[in-house]
Design a protein around this motif. Structure first.
Motif, PDB file in Angstrom:
ATOM      1  N   TYR A 250       8.612  -8.881 -13.671  1.00  0.00           N
ATOM      2  CA  TYR A 250       9.644  -9.074 -12.656  1.00  0.00           C
ATOM      3  C   TYR A 250       9.443  -7.940 -11.668  1.00  0.00           C
ATOM      4  CZ  TYR A 250      14.271 -10.243 -10.731  1.00  0.00           C
ATOM      5  OH  TYR A 250      15.316 -10.630  -9.913  1.00  0.00           O
ATOM      6  N   THR A 251       8.956  -8.255 -10.483  1.00  0.00           N
ATOM      7  CA  THR A 251       8.542  -7.222  -9.535  1.00  0.00           C
ATOM      8  C   THR A 251       9.017  -7.575  -8.129  1.00  0.00           C
ATOM      9  OG1 THR A 251       6.419  -8.358  -9.253  1.00  0.00           O
ATOM     10  CG2 THR A 251       6.503  -6.582 -10.871  1.00  0.00           C
ATOM     11  N   GLU A 252       8.963  -6.585  -7.242  1.00  0.00           N
ATOM     12  CA  GLU A 252       9.330  -6.809  -5.848  1.00  0.00           C
ATOM     13  C   GLU A 252       8.126  -7.319  -5.055  1.00  0.00           C
ATOM     14  OE1 GLU A 252      12.212  -6.892  -4.906  1.00  0.00           O
ATOM     15  OE2 GLU A 252      13.461  -5.262  -5.698  1.00  0.00           O
ATOM     16  N   PHE A 253       8.396  -8.079  -4.014  1.00  0.00           N
ATOM     17  CA  PHE A 253       7.347  -8.502  -3.102  1.00  0.00           C
ATOM     18  C   PHE A 253       7.058  -7.397  -2.087  1.00  0.00           C
ATOM     19  CE2 PHE A 253       8.811 -12.643  -4.605  1.00  0.00           C
ATOM     20  CZ  PHE A 253       7.612 -13.311  -4.794  1.00  0.00           C
ATOM     21  N   GLY A 254       5.823  -7.399  -1.599  1.00  0.00           N
ATOM     22  CA  GLY A 254       5.449  -6.420  -0.591  1.00  0.00           C
ATOM     23  C   GLY A 254       4.043  -6.666  -0.100  1.00  0.00           C
ATOM     24  N   ASN A 255       3.531  -5.756   0.706  1.00  0.00           N
ATOM     25  CA  ASN A 255       2.180  -5.836   1.250  1.00  0.00           C
ATOM     26  C   ASN A 255       1.307  -4.783   0.580  1.00  0.00           C
ATOM     27  OD1 ASN A 255       3.156  -7.793   3.098  1.00  0.00           O
ATOM     28  ND2 ASN A 255       3.844  -6.169   4.466  1.00  0.00           N
ATOM     29  N   TYR A 256       0.052  -5.148   0.306  1.00  0.00           N
ATOM     30  CA  TYR A 256      -0.844  -4.290  -0.465  1.00  0.00           C
ATOM     31  C   TYR A 256      -2.117  -3.986   0.303  1.00  0.00           C
ATOM     32  CZ  TYR A 256       1.727  -4.960  -4.901  1.00  0.00           C
ATOM     33  OH  TYR A 256       2.667  -4.956  -5.892  1.00  0.00           O
ATOM     34  N   ASP A 257      -2.483  -2.709   0.341  1.00  0.00           N
ATOM     35  CA  ASP A 257      -3.804  -2.254   0.742  1.00  0.00           C
ATOM     36  C   ASP A 257      -4.339  -1.423  -0.407  1.00  0.00           C
ATOM     37  OD1 ASP A 257      -5.250  -2.749   3.192  1.00  0.00           O
ATOM     38  OD2 ASP A 257      -3.487  -2.024   4.267  1.00  0.00           O
ATOM     39  N   TYR A 258      -5.461  -1.849  -0.991  1.00  0.00           N
ATOM     40  CA  TYR A 258      -5.993  -1.046  -2.091  1.00  0.00           C
ATOM     41  C   TYR A 258      -7.514  -0.965  -2.008  1.00  0.00           C
ATOM     42  CZ  TYR A 258      -6.804  -5.504  -4.608  1.00  0.00           C
ATOM     43  OH  TYR A 258      -7.217  -6.763  -4.985  1.00  0.00           O
ATOM     44  N   TYR A 259      -8.004   0.189  -2.414  1.00  0.00           N
ATOM     45  CA  TYR A 259      -9.413   0.535  -2.328  1.00  0.00           C
ATOM     46  C   TYR A 259      -9.897   0.868  -3.738  1.00  0.00           C
ATOM     47  CZ  TYR A 259      -8.091   1.263   2.592  1.00  0.00           C
ATOM     48  OH  TYR A 259      -7.618   1.106   3.876  1.00  0.00           O
ATOM     49  N   VAL A 260     -11.036   0.301  -4.118  1.00  0.00           N
ATOM     50  CA  VAL A 260     -11.572   0.507  -5.463  1.00  0.00           C
ATOM     51  C   VAL A 260     -12.986   1.045  -5.347  1.00  0.00           C
ATOM     52  CG1 VAL A 260     -12.132  -0.555  -7.672  1.00  0.00           C
ATOM     53  CG2 VAL A 260     -10.168  -1.396  -6.355  1.00  0.00           C
ATOM     54  N   THR A 261     -13.201   2.265  -5.846  1.00  0.00           N
ATOM     55  CA  THR A 261     -14.517   2.887  -5.811  1.00  0.00           C
ATOM     56  C   THR A 261     -15.176   2.783  -7.180  1.00  0.00           C
ATOM     57  OG1 THR A 261     -13.816   4.438  -4.090  1.00  0.00           O
ATOM     58  CG2 THR A 261     -15.778   5.022  -5.372  1.00  0.00           C
ATOM     59  N   VAL A 262     -16.365   2.158  -7.214  1.00  0.00           N
ATOM     60  CA  VAL A 262     -17.096   1.929  -8.464  1.00  0.00           C
ATOM     61  C   VAL A 262     -18.576   2.161  -8.208  1.00  0.00           C
ATOM     62  CG1 VAL A 262     -15.427   0.257  -9.388  1.00  0.00           C
ATOM     63  CG2 VAL A 262     -17.304  -0.537  -7.928  1.00  0.00           C
ATOM     64  N   PRO A 263     -19.390   2.235  -9.264  1.00  0.00           N
ATOM     65  CA  PRO A 263     -20.835   2.337  -9.059  1.00  0.00           C
ATOM     66  C   PRO A 263     -21.348   1.217  -8.160  1.00  0.00           C
ATOM     67  CG  PRO A 263     -20.306   2.806 -11.340  1.00  0.00           C
ATOM     68  CD  PRO A 263     -19.029   2.350 -10.694  1.00  0.00           C
ATOM     69  N   SER A 264     -22.330   1.508  -7.345  1.00  0.00           N
ATOM     70  CA  SER A 264     -22.774   0.577  -6.301  1.00  0.00           C
ATOM     71  C   SER A 264     -23.377  -0.709  -6.850  1.00  0.00           C
ATOM     72  CB  SER A 264     -23.787   1.260  -5.384  1.00  0.00           C
ATOM     73  OG  SER A 264     -24.929   1.661  -6.130  1.00  0.00           O
ATOM     74  N   ASN A 265     -23.793  -0.722  -8.129  1.00  0.00           N
ATOM     75  CA  ASN A 265     -24.377  -1.948  -8.680  1.00  0.00           C
ATOM     76  C   ASN A 265     -23.318  -2.960  -9.116  1.00  0.00           C
ATOM     77  OD1 ASN A 265     -23.486  -0.450 -10.898  1.00  0.00           O
ATOM     78  ND2 ASN A 265     -25.126  -1.193 -12.234  1.00  0.00           N
ATOM     79  N   MET A 266     -22.047  -2.598  -9.012  1.00  0.00           N
ATOM     80  CA  MET A 266     -20.961  -3.481  -9.455  1.00  0.00           C
ATOM     81  C   MET A 266     -20.456  -4.372  -8.326  1.00  0.00           C
ATOM     82  SD  MET A 266     -18.482  -1.229 -11.932  1.00  0.00           S
ATOM     83  CE  MET A 266     -18.763  -1.238 -13.705  1.00  0.00           C
ATOM     84  N   LEU A 267     -20.014  -5.584  -8.702  1.00  0.00           N
ATOM     85  CA  LEU A 267     -19.197  -6.424  -7.835  1.00  0.00           C
ATOM     86  C   LEU A 267     -17.739  -6.230  -8.233  1.00  0.00           C
ATOM     87  CD1 LEU A 267     -21.110  -9.862  -7.777  1.00  0.00           C
ATOM     88  CD2 LEU A 267     -21.290  -7.969  -6.151  1.00  0.00           C
ATOM     89  N   VAL A 268     -16.845  -6.258  -7.244  1.00  0.00           N
ATOM     90  CA  VAL A 268     -15.411  -6.141  -7.503  1.00  0.00           C
ATOM     91  C   VAL A 268     -14.724  -7.396  -6.976  1.00  0.00           C
ATOM     92  CG1 VAL A 268     -13.284  -4.873  -7.033  1.00  0.00           C
ATOM     93  CG2 VAL A 268     -15.424  -3.626  -7.416  1.00  0.00           C
ATOM     94  N   ALA A 269     -14.068  -8.113  -7.860  1.00  0.00           N
ATOM     95  CA  ALA A 269     -13.261  -9.269  -7.486  1.00  0.00           C
ATOM     96  C   ALA A 269     -11.803  -8.832  -7.512  1.00  0.00           C
ATOM     97  CB  ALA A 269     -13.482 -10.415  -8.471  1.00  0.00           C
ATOM     98  N   GLY A 270     -11.078  -9.040  -6.423  1.00  0.00           N
ATOM     99  CA  GLY A 270      -9.712  -8.548  -6.359  1.00  0.00           C
ATOM    100  C   GLY A 270      -8.743  -9.544  -5.769  1.00  0.00           C
TER     101      GLY A 270
END
Length: 680
Positions: A250-270
Motif C-alpha cells: 500500500y503505497t503513494e503514487f508519485g513520479n520516479y527518476d532512478y539511476y542504476v550503476t552496474v558492471p558494463s556487461n550487464m543489461l538492466v530492465a527497469g
C-alpha cells in the motif's frame, strides 16, 4: 502474484468457458421467463430471508471524501511521494547501495508531526516479525538472513530556498521507520527526505528480491522492495503502518527518476522508460529497439548467441549507469544480468496510442515454446485489458525471467525461468493483469488482498478466451480439492469448510491453505457471478469500467467498490455482499413435486416446488426438459426468496415433461446437487 510451481497451477480461479456461459445467460428468444412470485411458504429451519436480505452495513461510511455512489467525493485527497534515486550494485559482495531523495507533499487537511516509511528489506533480518509469523509463504529460511537496510544517514530538507539538510531523528520498528519532524508539515506543505543506505541482496530465498546464477553461470539480480518508501496517509486511518508479513503493498503514487550503476556487461530492465539508451546500448540495439516499437511481430534485440559477445555491449569494462523514468506510479523495480536475451514488440492501445512489450530472460529459457513467446503473451494481454477495462498508461511493459518469479510491479513483472507453454501464458496474463489491480486501481493489499488478487483473477478468465480464440481456455487451473468438480462446486467446498475465512477477513489472517481458494478464487467467482448471472454483461461492464476509471491512481476501499457496483448496476446487492463477502453462507436449492395442473392433460401446464435450504441466495436457472428432447429455461431472480423459503414455480408447458433441473450447467455453488432434479 505467484509463489511456486505448484501454486502457479492454482493461481487462476476456475471458471466456466465464456462462450458457454454467454449462451446460457442469454437463452433463445421466447424461452426466458420471469415467474410470478405468489405468496407461498415462509422462513424454514435452514433459511431466514430477514437475515439474507437485511440491509448491508458498509465497512466504511460515505463522506465528503468518498461519495455514496462509490466514486471519490468532492474533497477526496491523497498525498504524493516523488523519488530520485542513485543506486549501484557491488557484484563482488552482492550489495546494493542507494542515495535516495523523497519529495513528500501533504495534500491532506491535517498537519503532520511525523512521517512513516516502509523499510521492507528488514523482513530478512533475524529478528523480523515475519520470521515469527505463522503464515506467509515467502518467509526466509531459519538459517538465512541479512542485516536488512543499513542506514548511513537520514536528513530532512525543508521546502524553502536555500534550506540546508538537517539530521533527522528517527526510529526503526521492524519493517517501518518513523521520522520526527522538527516543524510540523502543514496542508499543502512539502518536505524532502534524503537517505543513504545499503543492504546485502538476499539469495534465491529472498523471494520477492533475490540474486542467483542462471544455468550458464550469469547472476540475475531481481531488485524489488529495495528502497525506503512512504507509508500511505489516508482519510480512512491516517498513517497506515501495517508491518510487512507477506501480503503485499500500500503505497503513494508519485513520479520516479532512478539511476542504476552496474558492471558494463550487464543489461538492466527497469520499470518505466529507459531515458539514456544511447549511453547503455550499442547502435545495433538502438536500431532494433526502434524497430520493435513499430512491429507487431517480436524483434530480437539481443540474441542467445550475443550473450558471450563483448561487442553486444557499448563498453568492454568498468560500469554503466542506466537511467529510468516513470510518472504516476506507486513503485519501481529493476533486474540486472549479463546473461539476458532481450526481445520486444509494439503494443496497440486505444485511440491510436502504442506502448512497448519486452522480455528479458537467460539462454536456458529460450526454448521456442517458452520465453520467446512471452512478449507476444504480454502484448495480447495489455491490448485486451486496455480495450475492455482501462487503457494501459505507461510506455513500456516488461517481463523478466528470474528467481523472484510470479511477482508483479508497475510496468514490470518477474516470472519463472522454466515457464513454458500454457503455464507461461497463464502466469504472464496473471502478473501483467495486476497492472490494472492494484497498479492502476490501488486497493490496500495488506488489508484487502481480495481486491487485487481476486479482481485480477477475474479479468484473467476472459484473456484466456481471447488469446488465439481460446488456445489456452478455459482457465480452470485452480482447484480447492482434486477431482472433476465444476468451478461452482469447488467454491461450494470452500464455503462448506467451517475453518475457511470470509473474503472480508484481514489479509494476513488468512492461512496459506485458504489464501488462493478465498482471496483469488472466491473473490474472482463473485465478480463472475455478478457479470454473468446477477447484472449481465452490459450493466456489469459499464459499472466496473466506471469503478476502474473513477479510482485509477487512487485508493478505493471495499465500500467504494460495493457502492459503485450498486449505484451503477441499478440493484440492491445487500444479499450478495452478506452471503458472498461478509459470510461463507451455503446455497442449497431443491426441486420436488412436479405436477401437471390437470393430470390427464399435460397441455394445461404444470408446477414444480423449489425449496431454499441454505442461507446464500443467488439467481438460478431452472431447465425443463420435455420428452420430445426440447427444453425451456426459466430464470429465478434473487427476489424469489425475499420473504419465503419455498416457491411453487408455474411451468407454462404444453407437452409432457421428462424432468425439471435447477442449475444443470453448474453455474452456482449448490452444496447438494442430488436434490436438484425432479420428475413428474
Amino acid at each position: 502474484m505467484q509463489h511456486s510451481r505448484a501454486m502457479r497451477r492454482s493461481v487462476i480461479a476456475a471458471a466456466v468457458a465464456f462462450t458457454a456461459t454467454l449462451a446460457l445467460a442469454q437463452p433463445p428468444e421466447g424461452q426466458q421467463r420471469r415467474p410470478q412470485l405468489p405468496d407461498t411458504g415462509g422462513p424454514s429451519a435452514t433459511y431466514d430471508p430477514l437475515k439474507t436480505f437485511a440491509p448491508f452495513q458498509m465497512p466504511q461510511t460515505a463522506n465528503i471524501y468518498r461519495s455514496g455512489n462509490g466514486a471519490p467525493g468532492p474533497n477526496y485527497w491523497q498525498n504524493q511521494a516523488d523519488y530520485e534515486m542513485h543506486a549501484s550494485i557491488d557484484t563482488a559482495t552482492q550489495t546494493l547501495s542507494n542515495d535516495e531523495t523523497i519529495t513528500y507533499t501533504n495534500n491532506s487537511p491535517d498537519t503532520l508531526n511525523s512521517l512513516w516509511l516502509q523499510v521492507e528489506q528488514n523482513t530478512y533480518r533475524l529478528d523480523a516479525r515475519a520470521r515469527n509469523f505463522a503464515g506467509g509463504s515467502r518467509r526466509a529460511p531459519a538459517d538465512q538472513f541479512t542485516e536488512g537496510t543499513v542506514f548511513e544517514s537520514v536528513e530532512l530538507i525543508a521546502n524553502a530556498k536555500g534550506a540546508k539538510p538537517e539530521k533527522a531523528t528517527y526510529i526503526v520498528s521492524d519493517t517501518r521507520a518513523r521520522i520526527d519532524l522538527p516543524t510540523p508539515l502543514a496542508r499543502n506543505g512539502q518536505i524532502k527526505i534524503h537517505i543513504r543506505y545499503h543492504y546485502k541482496v538476499p539469495g534465491r530465498w529472498g523471494g520477492r528480491t533475490s540474486v542467483d546464477k542462471s544455468r550458464d553461470g550469469y547472476e540475475i539480480y531481481d531488485i524489488a522492495q529495495w528502497y525506503p518508501r512512504m507509508c500511505v496517509y489516508d482519510d480512512v486511518r491516517g498513517w497506515d503502518t501495517q508491518p510487512y508479513l507477506g501480503n503485499e503493498f500500500y503505497t503513494e503514487f508519485g513520479n520516479y527518476d532512478y539511476y542504476v550503476t552496474v558492471p558494463s556487461n550487464m543489461l538492466v530492465a527497469g520499470s518505466g522508460l529507459l531515458v539514456n539508451e544511447k549511453d547503455v546500448l550499442t547502435k545495433k540495439q538502438q536500431d532494433l529497439l526502434a524497430k520493435a516499437r513499430t512491429s507487431d511481430a517480436t524483434v530480437v534485440i539481443r540474441s542467445v548467441d550475443e550473450i558471450k559477445d563483448p561487442n553486444s555491449r557499448p563498453k568492454k569494462d568498468g560500469t554503466l549507469t542506466w537511467h529510468y523514468h516513470m510518472d504516476r506510479t506507486r513503485d519501481a523495480v529493476f533486474s540486472a544480468s549479463a546473461g539476458f536475451v532481450w526481445d520486444a514488440a509494439k503494443i496497440n492501445l486505444p485511440a491510436g496510442k502504442t506502448a512497448l512489450s519486452q522480455s528479458f530472460y537467460p539462454a536456458e529459457s529460450a526454448d521456442p515454446d517458452a520465453w520467446p513467446m512471452v512478449t507476444e503473451y504480454t502484448k495480447d494481454t495489455v491490448e485486451n485489458f486496455s480495450r475492455d477495462w482501462y487503457p494501459y498508461p505507461w510506455p513500456v511493459m516488461t517481463n523478466v525471467a528470474g528467481f523472484s518469479s510470479g511477482m508483479e510491479y508497475p510496468s514490470m513483472v518477474f516470472d519463472g525461468i522454466r515457464d513454458k507453454g500454457k503455464g507461461s501464458f497463464v502466469v504472464t496474463a496473471h502478473e501483467v493483469g495486476h497492472t490494472w489491480f492494484p497498479m492502476i486501481v490501488q486497493s490496500n493489499e495488506r488489508r484487502d488482498a481480495w481486491m487485487d488478487e481476486g479482481f485480477n483473477t477475474f479479468i484473467d478468465i476472459y484473456e484466456s478466451d481471447y488469446y488465439k480464440n481460446g488456445k489456452y481456455a478455459p482457465k480452470r487451473d485452480g482447484e480447492y480439492a482434486p477431482g472433476p468438480d465444476s468451478p461452482a462446486d469447488q467454491i461450494a467446498k470452500v464455503i462448506a469448510d467451517p475453518q475457511a475465512p470470509t473474503i472480508l477477513s484481514r489479509a494476513d489472517a488468512i492461512r496459506e491453505k485458504y489464501r488462493h481458494p478465498v482471496t483469488y478464487f472466491k473473490s474472482a467467482e463473485g465478480l463472475w457471478l455478478l457479470r454473468e448471472d446477477i447484472l449481465g454483461h452490459n450493466v456489469f461492464d459499464r459499472a466496473f469500467r466506471k469503478y476502474v476509471s473513477d479510482w485509477a491512481f487512487k485508493h478505493p476501499t471495499p465500500s467504494d467498490f460495493f457502492r459503485e457496483m450498486e449505484s451503477e448496476g441499478g440493484e440492491d446487492l445487500s444479499y450478495f455482499w452478506h452471503g458472498w463477502y461478509e459470510n461463507n453462507w451455503s446455497l442449497d436449492l431443491a426441486a420436488k413435486d412436479v405436477k401437471y395442473t390437470d393430470a390427464a392433460d399435460p397441455s394445461k401446464g404444470a408446477k414444480v416446488t423449489i425449496e431454499q435450504n441454505g442461507q446464500l441466495v443467488l439467481p438460478a436457472w431452472v431447465v425443463v426438459k420435455y420428452e420430445d428432447g426440447t427444453d425451456l429455461k426459466i430464470k429465478l431472480p434473487a427476489e424469489t426468496w425475499l420473504q419465503k423459503a419455498k416457491y411453487d414455480l408455474a411451468l407454462p408447458t404444453t407437452k409432457k415433461i421428462a424432468s425439471v433441473t435447477i442449475d444443470p450447467d453448474q453455474r452456482i455453488p449448490d452444496s447438494n446437487r442430488s436434490n436438484n432434479t425432479a420428475k413428474p
